[in-house]
Write a protein that holds these residues in place. Structure first.
Motif, PDB file in Angstrom:
ATOM      1  N   PRO A  71      -6.475  23.989  39.051  1.00 53.83           N
ATOM      2  CA  PRO A  71      -7.016  23.192  37.935  1.00 53.83           C
ATOM      3  C   PRO A  71      -7.126  23.976  36.638  1.00 53.83           C
ATOM      4  N   GLU A  72      -7.512  25.249  36.716  1.00 56.88           N
ATOM      5  CA  GLU A  72      -7.644  26.050  35.503  1.00 56.88           C
ATOM      6  C   GLU A  72      -6.277  26.341  34.880  1.00 56.88           C
ATOM      7  N   MET A  73      -5.289  26.626  35.715  1.00 56.52           N
ATOM      8  CA  MET A  73      -3.942  26.836  35.187  1.00 56.52           C
ATOM      9  C   MET A  73      -3.445  25.597  34.443  1.00 56.52           C
ATOM     10  N   ALA A  74      -3.627  24.434  35.056  1.00 56.59           N
ATOM     11  CA  ALA A  74      -3.172  23.189  34.425  1.00 56.59           C
ATOM     12  C   ALA A  74      -3.865  22.970  33.092  1.00 56.59           C
ATOM     13  N   LEU A  75      -5.172  23.258  33.036  1.00 55.29           N
ATOM     14  CA  LEU A  75      -5.931  23.067  31.799  1.00 55.29           C
ATOM     15  C   LEU A  75      -5.471  24.030  30.709  1.00 55.29           C
ATOM     16  N   ILE A  76      -5.296  25.299  31.064  1.00 53.05           N
ATOM     17  CA  ILE A  76      -4.852  26.299  30.087  1.00 53.05           C
ATOM     18  C   ILE A  76      -3.478  25.926  29.533  1.00 53.05           C
ATOM     19  N   LEU A  77      -2.567  25.553  30.396  1.00 49.20           N
ATOM     20  CA  LEU A  77      -1.210  25.223  29.957  1.00 49.20           C
ATOM     21  C   LEU A  77      -1.205  23.990  29.063  1.00 49.20           C
ATOM     22  N   VAL A  94       3.807  25.668  35.354  1.00 50.37           N
ATOM     23  CA  VAL A  94       4.540  25.820  34.100  1.00 50.37           C
ATOM     24  C   VAL A  94       5.590  24.717  33.981  1.00 50.37           C
ATOM     25  N   CYS A  95       6.321  24.472  35.062  1.00 49.74           N
ATOM     26  CA  CYS A  95       7.330  23.412  35.041  1.00 49.74           C
ATOM     27  C   CYS A  95       6.689  22.054  34.759  1.00 49.74           C
TER      28      CYS A  95
END
Length: 313
Positions: free
Chosen positions: A122-128, A174-175
Motif C-alpha cells: 500500500p505504501e509503494m502504491a501511494l508513493i508512486l 511501478v508498472c
C-alpha cells in the motif's frame, strides 16, 4: 511440530526495529538523538527495547519522510499523532528486510526503497501515485522509480534470490503506476509511433515509462510490449505504417542488428509513394560505436521523447 513464534513482550531491539523499517540502525539512533524519538523502556545494562507504541511512531515517521516531509517535521508530527496517514493504514505492513542503498537521490526515492524492502505494497502504491501526479511522469521515472529499481537490482545481483521478491513487488507496482498514467489520457488520432521490445527482450519497464510519457503529452503510440517475434514486428510495421519505430534492448544479447536493418527497409503505401519509418534504438543493449544505418539512438527518456515528438507532430 514447530511452535509458533511469539512476539517478545519486552519489545524490539534497535537492530530488529531497523530491519522492520528498512533503514539502518545508525539512522534509528540518529533520529533518537536528534528528535527525541526513543524507546519508552530503558533497562540499565541491557539493550534498549522498542515497544509497539514506539514502533508505530517510527513507522509513521518513515511514511512521512517517504512523501518528502523533512525528518524534523516528520518526527514532530509522528510524536503528536496527527499525521495525514490514518491509523488503520499501519496494519498489514510486512516486517523484515534491511537497508537498500540508493545513493544521493530524492527523499521520495529513499521512501520508495524503504517501502519495497518492507514489502509494504500500500505504501509503494501511494508513493508512486503521488509522485507521478505531483512531479510528472518523466521526473517520477528518472528520479524516483528508476533509481529504486537499479538499487534493488544491484542488491539482488550481490545477495542472490533473497531480494527477488522485493524486485518483483516493486516492478509490479511501478508498472501499475505507469499504466495508470497512460490510461488517464484520452487517445489522440493521427499516425502513431510503434513501441516494442526486441524478440528476446523481457525487460520493458523503461518502455512502459516512455509510453506513459507519450500519453502525458498527447502523442499517439502503439505499445507491443516485450519479446515481439521478428515476423510479428515486421508485420506490425507494414500494417500500421508508423512514422517512428522505437525498439528497446536492455542487454547486448537482445540487440538484433540484422532485424533492425529489416525494419529500416520495411515500407508501406501505394507504389510510387512508399514510406519507411524512422527507427530509434533505445536501451543500454544498443551501446557501442556501431549503429545500423538509418537509425537514431536516444540516450535517455527525455531525448527519446523529444525525437518522437518531432516525428509525430
Amino acid at each position: 511440530m514447530t511452535a509458533p513464534t511469539v512476539p517478545d513482550p519486552a519489545g524490539l531491539t534497535t537492530g530488529a526495529l531497523a530491519r522492520r523499517l528498512g533503514v539502518s540502525p545508525t539512522t534509528v539512533r540518529s533520529w533518537e538523538r536528534r528528535y527525541g524519538i526513543g524507546p519508552a523502556r530503558r533497562d540499565p545494562g541491557r539493550h534498549r527495547r522498542w515497544a509497539p507504541d514506539d514502533v508505530a511512531v517510527l513507522e509513521e515517521m518513515c511514511r512521512l519522510t517517504a512523501r518528502g516531509v523533512t525528518p524534523a517535521e516528520a518526527a514532530r508530527v509522528a510524536v503528536a499523532g496527527v499525521g495525514p496517514t490514518p491509523p488503520q493504514a499501519r496494519t498489514g505492513t510486512v516486517s523484515g528486510g534491511t537497508t537498500l542503498p540508493v545513493g544521493t537521490v530524492r527523499p521520495e526515492c529513499r521512501g520508495l526503497a524503504r517501502a519495497a524492502v518492507r514489502l509494504d505494497a500500500p505504501e509503494m502504491a501511494l508513493i508512486l501515485r503521488r509522485n507521478v501526479d505531483e512531479l510528472g511522469l518523466v521526473t517520477a521515472w528518472t528520479e524516483v522509480m528508476a533509481p529504486a529499481l537499479r538499487a534493488v537490482g544491484r542488491k539482488w545481483a550481490t545477495e542472490g534470490e533473497r531480494y527477488v521478491e522485493v524486485e518483483h513487488l516493486l516492478s509490479w507496482h511501478v508498472c501499475a503506476a505507469l499504466r495508470r498514467a497512460a490510461d488517464q489520457v484520452q487517445p489522440h488520432l493521427g499516425p502513431a509511433a510503434l513501441l516494442a521490445g526486441m524478440p528476446t527482450e523481457l525487460h520493458t519497464l523503461a518502455l512502459e515509462a516512455l509510453a506513459a510519457a507519450l500519453a502525458e503529452r498527447g502523442l499517439p503510440f502503439r505499445m507491443f510490449g516485450a519479446a515481439l517475434p521478428p515476423d510479428a514486428l515486421l508485420e506490425a510495421v507494414r500494417r500500421t505504417g508508423p512514422p517512428a519505430v522505437l525498439l528497446w534492448s536492455q542487454v547486448p544479447g537482445t540487440a538484433d542488428r540484422a532485424l533492425v536493418e529489416r525494419v529500416v527497409r520495411t515500407a508501406w503505401g501505394p507504389q510510387g509513394a512508399r514510406t519507411r519509418p524512422v527507427v530509434l534504438l533505445a536501451g543500454p543493449g544498443w551501446a557501442g560505436p556501431r549503429r545500423p544505418p538509418g537509425t537514431l539512438r536516444p540516450r535517455d527518456l527525455t531525448t527519446a521523447l523529444h525525437l518522437l515528438e518531432g516525428l509525430l507532430r
